[in-house]
Design a protein around this motif. Structure first.
Motif, PDB file in Angstrom:
ATOM      1  N   ASN A  30      -6.858  37.871 -34.007  1.00  0.00           N
ATOM      2  CA  ASN A  30      -7.961  37.619 -34.930  1.00  0.00           C
ATOM      3  C   ASN A  30      -7.581  37.876 -36.378  1.00  0.00           C
ATOM      4  O   ASN A  30      -8.404  37.797 -37.263  1.00  0.00           O
ATOM      5  CB  ASN A  30      -9.160  38.504 -34.576  1.00  0.00           C
ATOM      6  N   MET A  31      -6.343  38.206 -36.615  1.00  0.00           N
ATOM      7  CA  MET A  31      -5.907  38.604 -37.945  1.00  0.00           C
ATOM      8  C   MET A  31      -5.261  37.413 -38.638  1.00  0.00           C
ATOM      9  O   MET A  31      -4.038  37.282 -38.667  1.00  0.00           O
ATOM     10  CB  MET A  31      -4.929  39.765 -37.837  1.00  0.00           C
ATOM     11  N   TYR A  32      -6.049  36.507 -39.176  1.00  0.00           N
ATOM     12  CA  TYR A  32      -5.521  35.320 -39.823  1.00  0.00           C
ATOM     13  C   TYR A  32      -5.146  35.544 -41.276  1.00  0.00           C
ATOM     14  O   TYR A  32      -4.376  34.790 -41.853  1.00  0.00           O
ATOM     15  CB  TYR A  32      -6.529  34.174 -39.734  1.00  0.00           C
ATOM     16  N   CYS A  33      -5.744  36.562 -41.858  1.00  0.00           N
ATOM     17  CA  CYS A  33      -5.463  36.889 -43.253  1.00  0.00           C
ATOM     18  C   CYS A  33      -5.482  38.404 -43.368  1.00  0.00           C
ATOM     19  O   CYS A  33      -6.361  39.062 -42.807  1.00  0.00           O
ATOM     20  CB  CYS A  33      -6.512  36.253 -44.156  1.00  0.00           C
ATOM     21  N   ILE A  34      -4.543  38.942 -44.097  1.00  0.00           N
ATOM     22  CA  ILE A  34      -4.469  40.394 -44.246  1.00  0.00           C
ATOM     23  C   ILE A  34      -4.075  40.716 -45.676  1.00  0.00           C
ATOM     24  O   ILE A  34      -3.288  39.990 -46.288  1.00  0.00           O
ATOM     25  CB  ILE A  34      -3.488  41.000 -43.222  1.00  0.00           C
ATOM     26  N   GLY A  35      -4.645  41.786 -46.208  1.00  0.00           N
ATOM     27  CA  GLY A  35      -4.366  42.090 -47.607  1.00  0.00           C
ATOM     28  C   GLY A  35      -4.611  43.531 -47.968  1.00  0.00           C
ATOM     29  O   GLY A  35      -4.937  44.367 -47.115  1.00  0.00           O
ATOM     30  N   TRP A  36      -4.438  43.804 -49.254  1.00  0.00           N
ATOM     31  CA  TRP A  36      -4.631  45.140 -49.811  1.00  0.00           C
ATOM     32  C   TRP A  36      -5.725  45.108 -50.872  1.00  0.00           C
ATOM     33  O   TRP A  36      -5.760  44.212 -51.711  1.00  0.00           O
ATOM     34  CB  TRP A  36      -3.334  45.630 -50.454  1.00  0.00           C
ATOM     35  N   GLU A  46     -11.394  46.449 -55.731  1.00  0.00           N
ATOM     36  CA  GLU A  46     -10.781  45.221 -56.212  1.00  0.00           C
ATOM     37  C   GLU A  46      -9.634  44.803 -55.298  1.00  0.00           C
ATOM     38  O   GLU A  46      -8.949  45.638 -54.710  1.00  0.00           O
ATOM     39  CB  GLU A  46     -10.265  45.391 -57.649  1.00  0.00           C
ATOM     40  N   GLY A  47      -9.462  43.510 -55.203  1.00  0.00           N
ATOM     41  CA  GLY A  47      -8.357  42.991 -54.419  1.00  0.00           C
ATOM     42  C   GLY A  47      -7.050  43.174 -55.157  1.00  0.00           C
ATOM     43  O   GLY A  47      -6.999  43.119 -56.381  1.00  0.00           O
ATOM     44  N   VAL A  48      -5.991  43.394 -54.404  1.00  0.00           N
ATOM     45  CA  VAL A  48      -4.673  43.581 -54.979  1.00  0.00           C
ATOM     46  C   VAL A  48      -3.740  42.441 -54.569  1.00  0.00           C
ATOM     47  O   VAL A  48      -3.125  41.799 -55.410  1.00  0.00           O
ATOM     48  CB  VAL A  48      -4.069  44.925 -54.534  1.00  0.00           C
ATOM     49  N   TYR A  92      -5.970  53.009 -51.661  1.00  0.00           N
ATOM     50  CA  TYR A  92      -5.567  51.664 -51.269  1.00  0.00           C
ATOM     51  C   TYR A  92      -5.928  51.426 -49.809  1.00  0.00           C
ATOM     52  O   TYR A  92      -5.611  52.248 -48.936  1.00  0.00           O
ATOM     53  CB  TYR A  92      -4.069  51.480 -51.487  1.00  0.00           C
ATOM     54  N   TYR A  93      -6.572  50.295 -49.574  1.00  0.00           N
ATOM     55  CA  TYR A  93      -7.035  49.939 -48.241  1.00  0.00           C
ATOM     56  C   TYR A  93      -6.374  48.659 -47.763  1.00  0.00           C
ATOM     57  O   TYR A  93      -6.222  47.701 -48.522  1.00  0.00           O
ATOM     58  CB  TYR A  93      -8.551  49.729 -48.238  1.00  0.00           C
ATOM     59  N   CYS A  94      -6.052  48.654 -46.498  1.00  0.00           N
ATOM     60  CA  CYS A  94      -5.592  47.451 -45.838  1.00  0.00           C
ATOM     61  C   CYS A  94      -6.814  46.789 -45.206  1.00  0.00           C
ATOM     62  O   CYS A  94      -7.689  47.490 -44.662  1.00  0.00           O
ATOM     63  CB  CYS A  94      -4.568  47.855 -44.778  1.00  0.00           C
ATOM     64  N   ALA A  95      -6.879  45.472 -45.266  1.00  0.00           N
ATOM     65  CA  ALA A  95      -8.022  44.760 -44.706  1.00  0.00           C
ATOM     66  C   ALA A  95      -7.551  43.462 -44.067  1.00  0.00           C
ATOM     67  O   ALA A  95      -6.559  42.868 -44.512  1.00  0.00           O
ATOM     68  CB  ALA A  95      -9.049  44.478 -45.787  1.00  0.00           C
ATOM     69  N   ALA A  96      -8.281  43.025 -43.062  1.00  0.00           N
ATOM     70  CA  ALA A  96      -7.927  41.789 -42.370  1.00  0.00           C
ATOM     71  C   ALA A  96      -9.189  41.022 -42.004  1.00  0.00           C
ATOM     72  O   ALA A  96     -10.287  41.594 -41.950  1.00  0.00           O
ATOM     73  CB  ALA A  96      -7.112  42.099 -41.106  1.00  0.00           C
ATOM     74  N   ARG A  97      -9.007  39.737 -41.756  1.00  0.00           N
ATOM     75  CA  ARG A  97     -10.164  38.924 -41.398  1.00  0.00           C
ATOM     76  C   ARG A  97      -9.736  37.791 -40.468  1.00  0.00           C
ATOM     77  O   ARG A  97      -8.579  37.356 -40.487  1.00  0.00           O
ATOM     78  CB  ARG A  97     -10.824  38.353 -42.640  1.00  0.00           C
ATOM     79  N   PRO A  98     -10.679  37.304 -39.646  1.00  0.00           N
ATOM     80  CA  PRO A  98     -10.362  36.237 -38.686  1.00  0.00           C
ATOM     81  C   PRO A  98     -10.504  34.853 -39.274  1.00  0.00           C
ATOM     82  O   PRO A  98     -11.024  33.942 -38.621  1.00  0.00           O
ATOM     83  CB  PRO A  98     -11.383  36.483 -37.575  1.00  0.00           C
ATOM     84  N   ALA A  99     -10.093  34.686 -40.503  1.00  0.00           N
ATOM     85  CA  ALA A  99     -10.137  33.390 -41.163  1.00  0.00           C
ATOM     86  C   ALA A  99      -8.935  33.302 -42.087  1.00  0.00           C
ATOM     87  O   ALA A  99      -8.522  34.312 -42.671  1.00  0.00           O
ATOM     88  CB  ALA A  99     -11.429  33.214 -41.954  1.00  0.00           C
ATOM     89  N   TRP A 100      -8.396  32.101 -42.217  1.00  0.00           N
ATOM     90  CA  TRP A 100      -7.221  31.899 -43.065  1.00  0.00           C
ATOM     91  C   TRP A 100      -7.575  32.198 -44.507  1.00  0.00           C
ATOM     92  O   TRP A 100      -8.724  32.095 -44.922  1.00  0.00           O
ATOM     93  CB  TRP A 100      -6.756  30.443 -42.930  1.00  0.00           C
ATOM     94  N   CYS A 101      -6.576  32.571 -45.295  1.00  0.00           N
ATOM     95  CA  CYS A 101      -6.827  32.803 -46.713  1.00  0.00           C
ATOM     96  C   CYS A 101      -6.005  31.831 -47.556  1.00  0.00           C
ATOM     97  O   CYS A 101      -4.839  31.597 -47.277  1.00  0.00           O
ATOM     98  CB  CYS A 101      -6.542  34.246 -47.116  1.00  0.00           C
ATOM     99  N   TYR A 102      -6.681  31.306 -48.560  1.00  0.00           N
ATOM    100  CA  TYR A 102      -6.038  30.415 -49.528  1.00  0.00           C
ATOM    101  C   TYR A 102      -6.044  31.031 -50.916  1.00  0.00           C
ATOM    102  O   TYR A 102      -5.466  30.497 -51.855  1.00  0.00           O
ATOM    103  CB  TYR A 102      -6.765  29.072 -49.546  1.00  0.00           C
ATOM    104  N   GLY A 107     -13.712  41.490 -51.053  1.00  0.00           N
ATOM    105  CA  GLY A 107     -13.783  42.471 -49.993  1.00  0.00           C
ATOM    106  C   GLY A 107     -14.773  42.106 -48.902  1.00  0.00           C
ATOM    107  O   GLY A 107     -14.514  42.338 -47.718  1.00  0.00           O
ATOM    108  N   TYR A 108     -15.905  41.515 -49.283  1.00  0.00           N
ATOM    109  CA  TYR A 108     -16.926  41.202 -48.289  1.00  0.00           C
ATOM    110  C   TYR A 108     -16.474  40.126 -47.309  1.00  0.00           C
ATOM    111  O   TYR A 108     -17.093  39.922 -46.267  1.00  0.00           O
ATOM    112  CB  TYR A 108     -18.227  40.785 -48.972  1.00  0.00           C
ATOM    113  N   GLU A 109     -15.392  39.444 -47.622  1.00  0.00           N
ATOM    114  CA  GLU A 109     -14.875  38.406 -46.732  1.00  0.00           C
ATOM    115  C   GLU A 109     -13.983  38.976 -45.631  1.00  0.00           C
ATOM    116  O   GLU A 109     -13.580  38.249 -44.736  1.00  0.00           O
ATOM    117  CB  GLU A 109     -14.084  37.379 -47.551  1.00  0.00           C
TER     118      GLU A 109
END
Length: 123
Positions: A30-36, A46-48, A92-102, A107-109
């Motif tokens: 389910n981890m299609y996009c992952i970030g900091w 804020e996104g990094v 610093y937080y790691c975050a992931a989501r079940p949708a591709w990222c472009y 953060g709410y995504e």
């Protein structure tokens, strides 16, 4: 569910470097996009940086460009941070989501979050 665990934070002097790690487990399909992301006291989150699960594209905030590098090795996400400045002090937080990222996105995504790791940069 995806579980994310960050590590690698700590104190560092201005101009120094740190490498953050985020290990993902659980239903990583389910981890299609992952970030900091990061959040300093009294400031908004804020996104990094972010990358899709193939690791080919990479997206950075303006403040991270040229200093930070995101990379993905199987289920471990890294953030190499160079030339750190006091304004980089944050959790610093790691975050992931079940949708591709472009793009880096907001953060709410993101659906899955780690507990955070503190980075403190002294001048």
């Amino acid at each position: 569910q995806v579980q994310l665990v960050e590590s690698g934070g700590g104190p560092v002097q201005s101009g120094g470097s740190l490498r953050l790690s985020c290990t993902a487990s659980g239903n990583t399909k389910n981890m299609y996009c992952i970030g900091w992301f990061r959040q300093a006291p009294g400031k908004a989150r804020e996104g990094v940086a972010a990358t899709p699960s193939d690791g080919r594209s990479k997206y950075y905030s303006d403040s991270a460009k040229g200093r930070f590098t995101i990379s993905l090795d199987k289920n471990t996400l890294y953030l190499q941070m160079d030339n750190l400045q006091p304004e980089d002090t944050a959790t610093y937080y790691c975050a992931a989501r079940p949708a591709w990222c472009y793009t880096l996105g907001y953060g709410y995504e993101y659906d899955y979050w780690g507990q955070g790791t503190q980075v403190t940069v002294s001048s």
